[in-house]
Design a protein around this motif. Structure first.
Motif, PDB file in Angstrom:
ATOM      1  N   SER A   1     -17.760  27.747 -50.320  1.00  0.00           N
ATOM      2  CA  SER A   1     -18.291  26.464 -50.795  1.00  0.00           C
ATOM      3  C   SER A   1     -17.118  25.549 -51.081  1.00  0.00           C
ATOM      4  O   SER A   1     -16.363  25.780 -52.027  1.00  0.00           O
ATOM      5  N   THR A   2     -16.952  24.535 -50.252  1.00  0.00           N
ATOM      6  CA  THR A   2     -15.796  23.640 -50.395  1.00  0.00           C
ATOM      7  C   THR A   2     -15.725  23.038 -51.788  1.00  0.00           C
ATOM      8  O   THR A   2     -14.651  22.975 -52.399  1.00  0.00           O
ATOM      9  N   VAL A   3     -16.867  22.632 -52.318  1.00  0.00           N
ATOM     10  CA  VAL A   3     -16.891  22.014 -53.649  1.00  0.00           C
ATOM     11  C   VAL A   3     -16.424  23.000 -54.715  1.00  0.00           C
ATOM     12  O   VAL A   3     -15.594  22.672 -55.562  1.00  0.00           O
ATOM     13  N   ASP A   4     -16.952  24.225 -54.671  1.00  0.00           N
ATOM     14  CA  ASP A   4     -16.535  25.231 -55.652  1.00  0.00           C
ATOM     15  C   ASP A   4     -15.046  25.518 -55.538  1.00  0.00           C
ATOM     16  O   ASP A   4     -14.362  25.714 -56.549  1.00  0.00           O
ATOM     17  N   GLY A   5     -14.547  25.568 -54.320  1.00  0.00           N
ATOM     18  CA  GLY A   5     -13.123  25.809 -54.126  1.00  0.00           C
ATOM     19  C   GLY A   5     -12.268  24.718 -54.742  1.00  0.00           C
ATOM     20  O   GLY A   5     -11.272  25.000 -55.431  1.00  0.00           O
TER      21      GLY A   5
ATOM     22  N   TYR B   1      -5.538  24.181 -66.231  1.00  0.00           N
ATOM     23  CA  TYR B   1      -5.174  25.254 -67.157  1.00  0.00           C
ATOM     24  C   TYR B   1      -3.660  25.453 -67.177  1.00  0.00           C
ATOM     25  O   TYR B   1      -3.069  25.754 -68.213  1.00  0.00           O
ATOM     26  N   ASP B   2      -3.019  25.253 -66.034  1.00  0.00           N
ATOM     27  CA  ASP B   2      -1.575  25.461 -65.902  1.00  0.00           C
ATOM     28  C   ASP B   2      -0.781  24.200 -66.214  1.00  0.00           C
ATOM     29  O   ASP B   2       0.411  24.126 -65.926  1.00  0.00           O
ATOM     30  N   ASP B   3      -1.455  23.201 -66.801  1.00  0.00           N
ATOM     31  CA  ASP B   3      -0.815  21.952 -67.220  1.00  0.00           C
ATOM     32  C   ASP B   3      -0.145  21.219 -66.051  1.00  0.00           C
ATOM     33  O   ASP B   3       1.005  20.775 -66.131  1.00  0.00           O
ATOM     34  N   GLU B   4      -0.883  21.098 -64.964  1.00  0.00           N
ATOM     35  CA  GLU B   4      -0.444  20.298 -63.827  1.00  0.00           C
ATOM     36  C   GLU B   4      -1.522  19.243 -63.564  1.00  0.00           C
ATOM     37  O   GLU B   4      -2.300  19.349 -62.611  1.00  0.00           O
ATOM     38  N   PRO B   5      -1.582  18.202 -64.419  1.00  0.00           N
ATOM     39  CA  PRO B   5      -2.706  17.257 -64.390  1.00  0.00           C
ATOM     40  C   PRO B   5      -2.855  16.488 -63.086  1.00  0.00           C
ATOM     41  O   PRO B   5      -3.977  16.170 -62.690  1.00  0.00           O
ATOM     42  N   GLU B   6      -1.759  16.177 -62.414  1.00  0.00           N
ATOM     43  CA  GLU B   6      -1.881  15.403 -61.173  1.00  0.00           C
ATOM     44  C   GLU B   6      -2.617  16.204 -60.098  1.00  0.00           C
ATOM     45  O   GLU B   6      -3.474  15.680 -59.388  1.00  0.00           O
ATOM     46  N   LEU B   7      -2.275  17.493 -59.985  1.00  0.00           N
ATOM     47  CA  LEU B   7      -2.961  18.333 -59.007  1.00  0.00           C
ATOM     48  C   LEU B   7      -4.403  18.591 -59.432  1.00  0.00           C
ATOM     49  O   LEU B   7      -5.310  18.638 -58.579  1.00  0.00           O
ATOM     50  N   ALA B   8      -4.616  18.773 -60.728  1.00  0.00           N
ATOM     51  CA  ALA B   8      -5.986  18.972 -61.220  1.00  0.00           C
ATOM     52  C   ALA B   8      -6.847  17.765 -60.872  1.00  0.00           C
ATOM     53  O   ALA B   8      -7.967  17.915 -60.352  1.00  0.00           O
ATOM     54  N   GLU B   9      -6.347  16.576 -61.135  1.00  0.00           N
ATOM     55  CA  GLU B   9      -7.093  15.354 -60.826  1.00  0.00           C
ATOM     56  C   GLU B   9      -7.374  15.260 -59.329  1.00  0.00           C
ATOM     57  O   GLU B   9      -8.483  14.902 -58.911  1.00  0.00           O
ATOM     58  N   LYS B  10      -6.388  15.603 -58.525  1.00  0.00           N
ATOM     59  CA  LYS B  10      -6.551  15.543 -57.072  1.00  0.00           C
ATOM     60  C   LYS B  10      -7.741  16.388 -56.613  1.00  0.00           C
ATOM     61  O   LYS B  10      -8.597  15.909 -55.850  1.00  0.00           O
ATOM     62  N   TYR B  11      -7.809  17.624 -57.102  1.00  0.00           N
ATOM     63  CA  TYR B  11      -8.869  18.513 -56.626  1.00  0.00           C
ATOM     64  C   TYR B  11     -10.227  18.170 -57.237  1.00  0.00           C
ATOM     65  O   TYR B  11     -11.268  18.313 -56.576  1.00  0.00           O
ATOM     66  N   TYR B  12     -10.253  17.698 -58.476  1.00  0.00           N
ATOM     67  CA  TYR B  12     -11.520  17.263 -59.058  1.00  0.00           C
ATOM     68  C   TYR B  12     -12.067  16.070 -58.292  1.00  0.00           C
ATOM     69  O   TYR B  12     -13.280  15.966 -58.058  1.00  0.00           O
TER      70      TYR B  12
ATOM     71  N   VAL C   1     -16.510  15.374 -51.745  1.00  0.00           N
ATOM     72  CA  VAL C   1     -17.239  16.294 -50.868  1.00  0.00           C
ATOM     73  C   VAL C   1     -18.659  16.536 -51.347  1.00  0.00           C
ATOM     74  O   VAL C   1     -19.614  16.513 -50.565  1.00  0.00           O
ATOM     75  N   GLY C   2     -18.797  16.789 -52.656  1.00  0.00           N
ATOM     76  CA  GLY C   2     -20.106  17.141 -53.197  1.00  0.00           C
ATOM     77  C   GLY C   2     -20.778  16.003 -53.939  1.00  0.00           C
ATOM     78  O   GLY C   2     -21.927  15.656 -53.682  1.00  0.00           O
ATOM     79  N   GLY C   3     -20.045  15.428 -54.883  1.00  0.00           N
ATOM     80  CA  GLY C   3     -20.557  14.276 -55.605  1.00  0.00           C
ATOM     81  C   GLY C   3     -21.699  14.560 -56.546  1.00  0.00           C
ATOM     82  O   GLY C   3     -22.464  13.656 -56.895  1.00  0.00           O
ATOM     83  N   SER C   4     -21.840  15.823 -56.996  1.00  0.00           N
ATOM     84  CA  SER C   4     -22.912  16.138 -57.937  1.00  0.00           C
ATOM     85  C   SER C   4     -22.560  15.620 -59.323  1.00  0.00           C
ATOM     86  O   SER C   4     -21.403  15.300 -59.623  1.00  0.00           O
TER      87      SER C   4
ATOM     88  N   GLN D   1     -23.111   6.827 -62.724  1.00  0.00           N
ATOM     89  CA  GLN D   1     -24.304   6.025 -63.031  1.00  0.00           C
ATOM     90  C   GLN D   1     -24.740   5.208 -61.826  1.00  0.00           C
ATOM     91  O   GLN D   1     -25.937   5.083 -61.542  1.00  0.00           O
ATOM     92  N   GLN D   2     -23.776   4.671 -61.104  1.00  0.00           N
ATOM     93  CA  GLN D   2     -24.097   3.884 -59.919  1.00  0.00           C
ATOM     94  C   GLN D   2     -24.798   4.746 -58.865  1.00  0.00           C
ATOM     95  O   GLN D   2     -25.690   4.281 -58.151  1.00  0.00           O
ATOM     96  N   LYS D   3     -24.418   6.022 -58.799  1.00  0.00           N
ATOM     97  CA  LYS D   3     -25.004   6.918 -57.794  1.00  0.00           C
ATOM     98  C   LYS D   3     -26.326   7.509 -58.248  1.00  0.00           C
ATOM     99  O   LYS D   3     -27.261   7.643 -57.442  1.00  0.00           O
ATOM    100  N   TYR D   4     -26.431   7.859 -59.548  1.00  0.00           N
ATOM    101  CA  TYR D   4     -27.591   8.620 -60.007  1.00  0.00           C
ATOM    102  C   TYR D   4     -28.542   7.839 -60.914  1.00  0.00           C
ATOM    103  O   TYR D   4     -29.677   8.247 -61.128  1.00  0.00           O
ATOM    104  N   ASN D   5     -28.069   6.752 -61.508  1.00  0.00           N
ATOM    105  CA  ASN D   5     -28.912   5.914 -62.367  1.00  0.00           C
ATOM    106  C   ASN D   5     -29.643   6.741 -63.436  1.00  0.00           C
ATOM    107  O   ASN D   5     -30.868   6.694 -63.556  1.00  0.00           O
ATOM    108  N   ARG D   6     -28.891   7.503 -64.218  1.00  0.00           N
ATOM    109  CA  ARG D   6     -29.446   8.317 -65.300  1.00  0.00           C
ATOM    110  C   ARG D   6     -29.185   7.642 -66.647  1.00  0.00           C
ATOM    111  O   ARG D   6     -28.038   7.289 -66.959  1.00  0.00           O
ATOM    112  N   ASN D   7     -30.223   7.496 -67.428  1.00  0.00           N
ATOM    113  CA  ASN D   7     -30.070   6.849 -68.729  1.00  0.00           C
ATOM    114  C   ASN D   7     -29.083   7.591 -69.621  1.00  0.00           C
ATOM    115  O   ASN D   7     -28.353   6.980 -70.405  1.00  0.00           O
ATOM    116  N   ALA D   8     -29.039   8.916 -69.519  1.00  0.00           N
ATOM    117  CA  ALA D   8     -28.131   9.706 -70.350  1.00  0.00           C
ATOM    118  C   ALA D   8     -26.672   9.308 -70.136  1.00  0.00           C
ATOM    119  O   ALA D   8     -25.841   9.456 -71.047  1.00  0.00           O
TER     120      ALA D   8
END
Length: 316
Positions: free
Chosen positions: A162-166, A176-187, A193-196, A224-231
């Motif tokens: 699952s590309t998204v899970d990966g 977790y390893d304190d590498e925020p730039e790489l973390a942001e990239k993959y998130y 890819v998924g956009g959930s 919000q623009q994609k899902y329009n959820r009040n929450a």
């Protein structure tokens, strides 16, 4: 090991001769003790019914009765040691028991690791156990077998399934390893890819944890623009209130949340009033802050943060 708990405890098999509708309703309604009683009654006449044994383990797990859950999953393994999900659940409850007793946790690590690895070996498509292994190897100290490279290996396996899970797993590893730039990239890749909503929520939490509230708000706005959820209106207001940023936007979103509120939004209106009180405190507007905190207390009078915050307002 919190991400895989939902998968661990959700009944995966069909219910066989059990009362499908009743058991399903009890689990969905979080009536786990009642479900436990129903399943035990069934097992009285069908003591070797594997599906019922597994569900009993699930019911115990939901109630954090780890020892009882361990017994049930161990029974399953004694009958069928080639079922990957039995190994996964057994390792999972051992992990949850270890988290509650750090002094004894060292004695569980070998069995936890062995159970997850066996499940992964038996089922090359088992996504949940690979998530568990990603987290386990990142959280364990190196002296106990922790390994970033092994976590990344299982993240690669996840990506193949699952590309998204990966991408999310790699984001977790680098965060977790304190590498925020790489973390942001993959998130961000996971969103592309998924956009959930889950992907948006994880990136939002990441920005909050790294003290980037403006980026967090922008991420929620994109969701919000994609899902329009009040929450999501509440989420924007919450971030604005907590970080003292974009207060006007936060106030507007909270008022929109209250105006369009329904029980499906999940968060009680009282919390939106609490956030509005926070915003007006930032603005040094004591009377408006007092008005909103009193609305929050009128709805949920026993919530301690509301009481504490009212005292803070009175000192302004």
């Amino acid at each position: 090991m919190n991400k895989f708990l939902v998968f661990l405890l959700f009944p995966i098999l069909m219910f066989g001769q059990l009362d499908v509708k009743n058991i399903t309703t009890l689990f969905k309604g979080q009536q786990y003790l009642q479900a436990e009683k129903v399943i035990i009654d069934f097992l009285t006449n069908h003591p070797n019914h594997l599906q019922a044994i597994e569900l009993l383990g699930d019911a115990y797990g939901h109630q954090k009765k780890w020892d009882q859950a361990i017994v049930q999953y161990k029974r399953l393994l004694e009958v069928n040691a080639l079922e990957a999900n039995y190994h996964y659940k057994y390792g999972g409850v051992l992990g949850m028991k270890a988290l509650e007793n750090k002094l004894k946790s060292l004695g569980f690590i070998g069995d936890i690791k062995a159970s997850f690895l066996r499940a992964a070996e038996l089922d090359p498509n088992h996504i949940e156990v690979r998530w568990a292994l990603v987290e386990l190897y990142m959280q364990l100290p190196g002296i106990l077998g922790g390994s970033k490279s092994k976590s990344l290996t299982f993240a690669e396996e996840l990506e193949n399934l699952s590309t998204v899970d990966g991408y999310l797993a790699k984001g977790y590893i680098y965060e977790y390893d304190d590498e925020p730039e790489l973390a942001e990239k993959y998130y961000r890749l996971a969103i592309n890819v998924g956009g959930s909503l889950t992907c948006f929520s994880i990136l939002t939490s990441f920005y909050e944890s790294t003290d980037k509230p403006d980026k967090a708000i922008k991420t929620v706005e994109d969701a919000q623009q994609k899902y329009n959820r009040n929450a999501l209106h509440y989420q924007i207001g919450k971030i604005a209130a907590e970080y003292n940023v974009q207060l006007q936007k936060g106030e507007q979103c909270l008022k929109a949340f209250i105006e369009n509120y329904s029980i499906q939004d999940g968060v009680p209106k009282a919390w939106a009033h609490y956030r509005l009180a926070q915003i007006h405190m930032h603005k040094k507007n004591k009377q408006e802050a007092l008005k909103y905190i009193d609305l929050a207390l009128a709805e949920l009078p026993k919530i301690k943060p509301f009481k504490v915050y009212r005292e803070k307002i009175m000192q302004l």
